[in-house]
Design a protein around this motif. Structure first.
Motif, PDB file in Angstrom:
ATOM      1  N   ASP A  88      13.167 -41.327  43.351  1.00  0.00           N
ATOM      2  CA  ASP A  88      12.931 -40.307  44.374  1.00  0.00           C
ATOM      3  C   ASP A  88      14.242 -39.629  44.757  1.00  0.00           C
ATOM      4  O   ASP A  88      14.331 -38.391  44.819  1.00  0.00           O
ATOM      5  N   PHE A  89      15.247 -40.447  45.035  1.00  0.00           N
ATOM      6  CA  PHE A  89      16.550 -39.940  45.457  1.00  0.00           C
ATOM      7  C   PHE A  89      17.140 -39.003  44.401  1.00  0.00           C
ATOM      8  O   PHE A  89      17.566 -37.881  44.709  1.00  0.00           O
ATOM      9  N   ALA A  90      17.127 -39.459  43.162  1.00  0.00           N
ATOM     10  CA  ALA A  90      17.718 -38.661  42.086  1.00  0.00           C
ATOM     11  C   ALA A  90      16.951 -37.357  41.874  1.00  0.00           C
ATOM     12  O   ALA A  90      17.557 -36.294  41.675  1.00  0.00           O
ATOM     13  N   LYS A  91      15.617 -37.422  41.935  1.00  0.00           N
ATOM     14  CA  LYS A  91      14.805 -36.231  41.674  1.00  0.00           C
ATOM     15  C   LYS A  91      14.982 -35.176  42.757  1.00  0.00           C
ATOM     16  O   LYS A  91      15.172 -33.986  42.471  1.00  0.00           O
ATOM     17  N   VAL A  92      14.946 -35.609  44.020  1.00  0.00           N
ATOM     18  CA  VAL A  92      15.068 -34.655  45.116  1.00  0.00           C
ATOM     19  C   VAL A  92      16.461 -34.028  45.132  1.00  0.00           C
ATOM     20  O   VAL A  92      16.613 -32.810  45.282  1.00  0.00           O
ATOM     21  N   LEU A  93      17.490 -34.850  44.975  1.00  0.00           N
ATOM     22  CA  LEU A  93      18.848 -34.290  44.972  1.00  0.00           C
ATOM     23  C   LEU A  93      19.076 -33.361  43.787  1.00  0.00           C
ATOM     24  O   LEU A  93      19.771 -32.346  43.913  1.00  0.00           O
ATOM     25  N   SER A  94      18.484 -33.678  42.638  1.00  0.00           N
ATOM     26  CA  SER A  94      18.735 -32.854  41.457  1.00  0.00           C
ATOM     27  C   SER A  94      18.208 -31.441  41.637  1.00  0.00           C
ATOM     28  O   SER A  94      18.894 -30.469  41.287  1.00  0.00           O
ATOM     29  N   VAL A  95      17.020 -31.299  42.196  1.00  0.00           N
ATOM     30  CA  VAL A  95      16.441 -29.963  42.369  1.00  0.00           C
ATOM     31  C   VAL A  95      16.997 -29.286  43.620  1.00  0.00           C
ATOM     32  O   VAL A  95      17.477 -28.152  43.576  1.00  0.00           O
ATOM     33  N   ASN A  96      16.932 -29.988  44.758  1.00  0.00           N
ATOM     34  CA  ASN A  96      17.273 -29.352  46.031  1.00  0.00           C
ATOM     35  C   ASN A  96      18.756 -29.031  46.164  1.00  0.00           C
ATOM     36  O   ASN A  96      19.112 -28.046  46.808  1.00  0.00           O
ATOM     37  N   LEU A  97      19.620 -29.858  45.570  1.00  0.00           N
ATOM     38  CA  LEU A  97      21.053 -29.623  45.687  1.00  0.00           C
ATOM     39  C   LEU A  97      21.696 -29.171  44.380  1.00  0.00           C
ATOM     40  O   LEU A  97      22.359 -28.139  44.339  1.00  0.00           O
ATOM     41  N   ALA A  98      21.506 -29.928  43.302  1.00  0.00           N
ATOM     42  CA  ALA A  98      22.139 -29.542  42.039  1.00  0.00           C
ATOM     43  C   ALA A  98      21.607 -28.199  41.541  1.00  0.00           C
ATOM     44  O   ALA A  98      22.377 -27.357  41.061  1.00  0.00           O
ATOM     45  N   GLY A  99      20.295 -28.002  41.655  1.00  0.00           N
ATOM     46  CA  GLY A  99      19.722 -26.724  41.236  1.00  0.00           C
ATOM     47  C   GLY A  99      20.328 -25.563  42.001  1.00  0.00           C
ATOM     48  O   GLY A  99      20.704 -24.536  41.421  1.00  0.00           O
ATOM     49  N   PHE A 100      20.409 -25.717  43.316  1.00  0.00           N
ATOM     50  CA  PHE A 100      21.057 -24.699  44.152  1.00  0.00           C
ATOM     51  C   PHE A 100      22.503 -24.475  43.713  1.00  0.00           C
ATOM     52  O   PHE A 100      22.952 -23.334  43.548  1.00  0.00           O
ATOM     53  N   PHE A 101      23.242 -25.552  43.524  1.00  0.00           N
ATOM     54  CA  PHE A 101      24.669 -25.463  43.232  1.00  0.00           C
ATOM     55  C   PHE A 101      24.934 -24.683  41.947  1.00  0.00           C
ATOM     56  O   PHE A 101      25.741 -23.740  41.927  1.00  0.00           O
ATOM     57  N   HIS A 102      24.259 -25.060  40.883  1.00  0.00           N
ATOM     58  CA  HIS A 102      24.575 -24.471  39.579  1.00  0.00           C
ATOM     59  C   HIS A 102      24.157 -23.002  39.496  1.00  0.00           C
ATOM     60  O   HIS A 102      24.950 -22.154  39.062  1.00  0.00           O
ATOM     61  N   VAL A 103      22.941 -22.687  39.912  1.00  0.00           N
ATOM     62  CA  VAL A 103      22.504 -21.293  39.776  1.00  0.00           C
ATOM     63  C   VAL A 103      23.272 -20.398  40.745  1.00  0.00           C
ATOM     64  O   VAL A 103      23.580 -19.241  40.428  1.00  0.00           O
ATOM     65  N   THR A 104      23.632 -20.921  41.923  1.00  0.00           N
ATOM     66  CA  THR A 104      24.369 -20.104  42.882  1.00  0.00           C
ATOM     67  C   THR A 104      25.779 -19.825  42.385  1.00  0.00           C
ATOM     68  O   THR A 104      26.293 -18.703  42.552  1.00  0.00           O
ATOM     69  N   GLN A 105      26.421 -20.794  41.766  1.00  0.00           N
ATOM     70  CA  GLN A 105      27.741 -20.537  41.183  1.00  0.00           C
ATOM     71  C   GLN A 105      27.695 -19.384  40.189  1.00  0.00           C
ATOM     72  O   GLN A 105      28.535 -18.473  40.227  1.00  0.00           O
ATOM     73  N   HIS A 106      26.719 -19.428  39.301  1.00  0.00           N
ATOM     74  CA  HIS A 106      26.623 -18.367  38.284  1.00  0.00           C
ATOM     75  C   HIS A 106      26.290 -17.016  38.918  1.00  0.00           C
ATOM     76  O   HIS A 106      26.846 -15.983  38.527  1.00  0.00           O
TER      77      HIS A 106
END
Length: 237
Positions: free
Chosen positions: A96-114
């Motif tokens: 649960d922890f890994a899935k939520v952080l991956s989309v909610n935070l990592a997804g935001f981080f990577h696409v926003t950087q680009h």
């Protein structure tokens, strides 16, 4: 293709709020780059569908790269993709922890950087993050600390990025919804969920779409977290 028309990137675009946002931006005559894990290319030449999980850095890069190749610019990014898992804190699993952080935070981080990279070259842009009012007003009957952990991070990042890029023509805002009628919530739950808002109803997809469009058209607004939650964040009732 010409680059004079504005272009919006919308994640989590295949249903619910994301699909509503795609329609709203097309109604504003924007071209749209629409991303989700299940999206398919339709017949509208002004919508580019980019399939894939935004939590994957390669997908995030591809969303922006393919959008630039097709339309030549990125004017707006709406970080709508997100996962909500409501559980007592001690019941959350590592998965649960890994899935939520991956989309909610990592997804935001990577696409926003680009996206910010493209916006800096243009000298303008707008980012809208979709968060949740649970960050400010937890509800005893809705234990969801992973939502607060991740979406609270987006609220903070919204303000941080707004200040970092204010002088470079890039605005950053957030919309903080209450509980919205989307496919996530079965019809039989609506009556109970309506009671969690002071106004006595759930939000509609249109309520969130209208808030994003308002921010899009508000050039003097940046660093704002706009609560669209039927009064939920105002306090106890």
């Amino acid at each position: 293709m010409g680059t004079e028309r504005k272009v919006a990137v919308i994640t989590g675009a295949s249903q619910g709020i994301g699909a509503g946002l795609v329609k709203a931006y097309r109604d504003l005559n924007y071209r749209v780059i629409a991303n989700s894990r299940s999206i398919r290319q339709g017949g509208d030449p002004d919508i580019l569908a980019v399939e894939g999980d935004i939590a994957d850095p390669r997908v995030a890069a591809r969303v922006v790269e393919e959008g630039l190749a097709r339309f030549g610019r990125i004017d707006t990014l709406v970080n709508n993709a997100g996962i909500f898992v409501a559980k007592p804190f001690t019941d959350y699993t590592e998965a649960d922890f890994a899935k939520v952080l991956s989309v909610n935070l990592a997804g935001f981080f990577h696409v926003t950087q680009h996206a910010v990279g493209a916006m800096l070259k243009q000298g303008s842009g707008h980012i809208v993050n979709i968060t949740t009012s649970l960050v400010d007003q937890p509800i005893a009957g809705v234990p969801a600390v992973l939502a607060s952990l991740t979406k609270g991070g987006l609220n903070s990042a919204t303000k941080g990025l707004a200040i970092e890029y204010a002088a470079k023509g890039i605005r950053v805002n957030a919309v903080s919804p209450g509980i919205i009628k989307t496919p996530m919530h079965p019809a039989e739950t609506h009556e109970g969920l309506s009671k969690l808002h002071p106004v006595g109803r759930m939000g509609e997809i249109r309520d969130i779409v209208d808030a994003v469009v308002f921010l899009e058209n508000s050039g003097f607004v940046t660093g704002e977290i706009l609560h669209v939650d039927g009064g939920q964040s105002a306090g106890r009732w």
